[in-house]
Structure formats: C-alpha cells, structure tokens
Design an enzyme around this catalytic site. Structure first.
Site, PDB file in Angstrom:
ATOM      1  N   ALA A  66       0.850  -1.188   0.000  1.00 23.27           N
ATOM      2  CA  ALA A  66       0.000   0.000   0.000  1.00 23.27           C
ATOM      3  C   ALA A  66       0.889   1.242   0.000  1.00 23.27           C
ATOM      4  O   ALA A  66       2.063   1.180   0.355  1.00 23.27           O
ATOM      5  CB  ALA A  66      -0.902  -0.008   1.232  1.00 23.27           C
ATOM      6  N   GLY A 112      -0.574  -5.082   0.834  1.00 23.15           N
ATOM      7  CA  GLY A 112      -1.802  -5.029   0.054  1.00 23.15           C
ATOM      8  C   GLY A 112      -1.692  -5.716  -1.291  1.00 23.15           C
ATOM      9  O   GLY A 112      -2.697  -6.174  -1.849  1.00 23.15           O
ATOM     10  N   GLU A 115      -2.321  -9.283  -0.553  1.00 22.52           N
ATOM     11  CA  GLU A 115      -3.743  -9.379  -0.210  1.00 22.52           C
ATOM     12  C   GLU A 115      -4.614  -9.341  -1.462  1.00 22.52           C
ATOM     13  O   GLU A 115      -5.614 -10.054  -1.562  1.00 22.52           O
ATOM     14  CB  GLU A 115      -4.115  -8.265   0.762  1.00 22.52           C
ATOM     15  CG  GLU A 115      -3.530  -8.496   2.158  1.00 22.52           C
ATOM     16  CD  GLU A 115      -3.759  -7.335   3.102  1.00 22.52           C
ATOM     17  OE1 GLU A 115      -4.361  -7.562   4.165  1.00 22.52           O
ATOM     18  OE2 GLU A 115      -3.334  -6.209   2.785  1.00 22.52           O
ATOM     19  N   GLU A 135       3.404  -5.903   7.425  1.00 19.28           N
ATOM     20  CA  GLU A 135       2.735  -4.834   8.164  1.00 19.28           C
ATOM     21  C   GLU A 135       3.194  -4.707   9.622  1.00 19.28           C
ATOM     22  O   GLU A 135       3.250  -3.594  10.164  1.00 19.28           O
ATOM     23  CB  GLU A 135       1.209  -5.044   8.122  1.00 19.28           C
ATOM     24  CG  GLU A 135       0.556  -4.681   6.795  1.00 19.28           C
ATOM     25  CD  GLU A 135       0.569  -5.794   5.775  1.00 19.28           C
ATOM     26  OE1 GLU A 135      -0.109  -5.676   4.745  1.00 19.28           O
ATOM     27  OE2 GLU A 135       1.290  -6.805   5.996  1.00 19.28           O
TER      28      GLU A 135
END
Length: 260
Positions: A66, A112, A115, A135
C-alpha cells in the site's frame, strides 16, 4: 473508460488489468483501489469477458504494497474506515466476482499486493516473485483480509510465522505452501495465464460462477457450504448451459455454452 493508474486490454475473452504505477512499484493508493473496483466491475459486466487476469507493470513488482504516505498520519477511525472500505470495494469484491480472476504475480507482492493476489481465485507467479505481509514491521497488521486469506491458503502456523516475522518468501516456497498454483519464468507468466484462461473458457460460465460461490461459502461465517453447493447444483439444472453441456456430451461434440 480511461484510468490514471491502470492499463486494460481485452482480447479473445480475456481482460487483462495491469496496475501501472512503475515509479511506485505499483503500490496501491486509494485512487488505484477505486479504479481497480471500476475496472473489475466493467469487465465482469462485459459479456465478452470470460476470464480476468490482474498483473503489475514492469518486471519488478506485481504490487509492492500500500502507499504508506497516504495513511501514515491516520487515527483509529480513519484506519478502521480505510480497511473496511478497501475490503468492500476491492478485496471482497474480487473474491466474490462472478468472472474468474487469475493473479499473474510478477515480482514483489507485499502487503496489500499479496492481499490483492490472495483475493483472486488463484495465483500464478514468476520465478522472481517474492511475497509477504510486512505490516507488523510498521506497527500495524494486514487490513485488507490478509490475516484471513493467508491462513486459509497456507494454514495457521505458516500464516502466523509470515505475519509475525514480516518476512518474504520466494516463489518456490509459495508454491510449496500452496499460496500459488504455478511458477514459471517471468517471460512465460502471461502466456501461462492465457493458457489457463483458455481452458476455463471451454466450460460453462454459469457453472463456473456457481462454483465460485459454493467454494467461497466454505469460508463464510454462518454459511453452510454444503447447502450452498446443493442449491447451486440444483439451479444448474435450470440453465441453458446444462442443457447444452449434457446434449453435447451425449452427441459426442464440443459444447457451445451461452452463459445462460
């Protein structure tokens, strides 16, 4: 439709969505997440699209994570909304799409990015791919479904290790873990995805959509996956594709499915 951060190409029933932020290693910012939602929605609604392939531009990254600069100063309320909205409009949306989605993981798929790949119906990786959920090294946890989907795919122990160490695994270990289905040289990645998509397109779109719903039901709290399967199986008997598929089999010819 034109996009700032995506390239979209459709040919022979396959729509390829390429995240195109090479200077940011295709990192997901909010604009890109919204554009991805719109691109997936448009492809799913297009009757000519039978399979969607999602990949990243360049040779370094699928999605490197991200865009941290967007949320570094967020508070609790903003962080909660960020995760909830992202899951709703992209990650859960992709997982439950009627059209099958293949992730072509070329290079880094971190945070992300992993993900997003895990939200797809299955994954193919280039041999230089590296995957992880880093993360916890930033003082946060995966927020776009990573704690759930990684556990579903690789098991609790491996998911716990990957999340707690914030480490990366290479493509071959991802294959061993069951996180990806195939590993190929990078120059063969999209070719294999197209080959798999072509095999998918030989089969009934209505049956494939029903199968996606039935498989996903196994992972939804309070949903009886077996009952979902029974209902979906029965509903198939009322489709034109069922009539065509069984007739073609009995007549020893190739089925011509209409998707209805």
């Amino acid at each position: 439709m034109s996009y700032t951060n995506l390239l979209v190409h459709s040919e022979k029933g396959i729509t390829t969505i390429t995240i195109n932020r090479p200077k940011k290693l295709n990192a997901l910012n909010q604009e890109t997440i919204q554009e991805l939602h719109e691109a997936f929605k448009a492809a799913d609604a297009d009757g000519r699209t039978k399979v969607i392939v999602i990949t990243g531009s360049g040779e370094k990254a699928f999605v490197a994570g991200a865009d941290i600069s967007e949320f570094a100063d967020f508070g609790v309320e903003e962080g909660t909304y960020l995760a909830a909205n992202g899951q709703k409009i992209l990650f859960d949306y992709v997982e439950n799409l009627n059209t099958p989605v293949i992730a072509a993981v070329n290079g880094f798929a971190l945070g992300g990015g992993l993900e997003l790949a895990m939200a797809c119906h299955f994954r193919v990786a280039s041999d230089n791919a590296k995957m992880g959920l880093p993360e916890t090294s930033l003082g946060v946890i995966p927020g776009y479904g990573g704690t759930q989907r990684l556990t579903q795919l690789v098991g609790k122990g491996r998911a716990m290790e990957m999340i707690m160490t914030a480490g990366m695994i290479d493509a071959n270990k991802a294959l061993h873990y069951g996180l990806v289905n195939h590993v190929v040289p990078q120059n063969e990645l999209l070719e294999l995805c197209d080959t798999l998509a072509t095999k998918i397109m030989r089969n009934s779109p209505t049956a494939i959509s029903a199968a996606i719903k039935a498989v996903n039901a196994n992972f939804k709290e309070g949903v009886n996956g077996y009952l979902t399967e029974i209902t979906a199986f029965g509903n198939c008997f009322g489709t034109d594709d069922f009539e065509e598929g069984t007739t073609a089999f009995l007549e020893k010819r190739k089925a011509n499915f209409s998707g209805s």
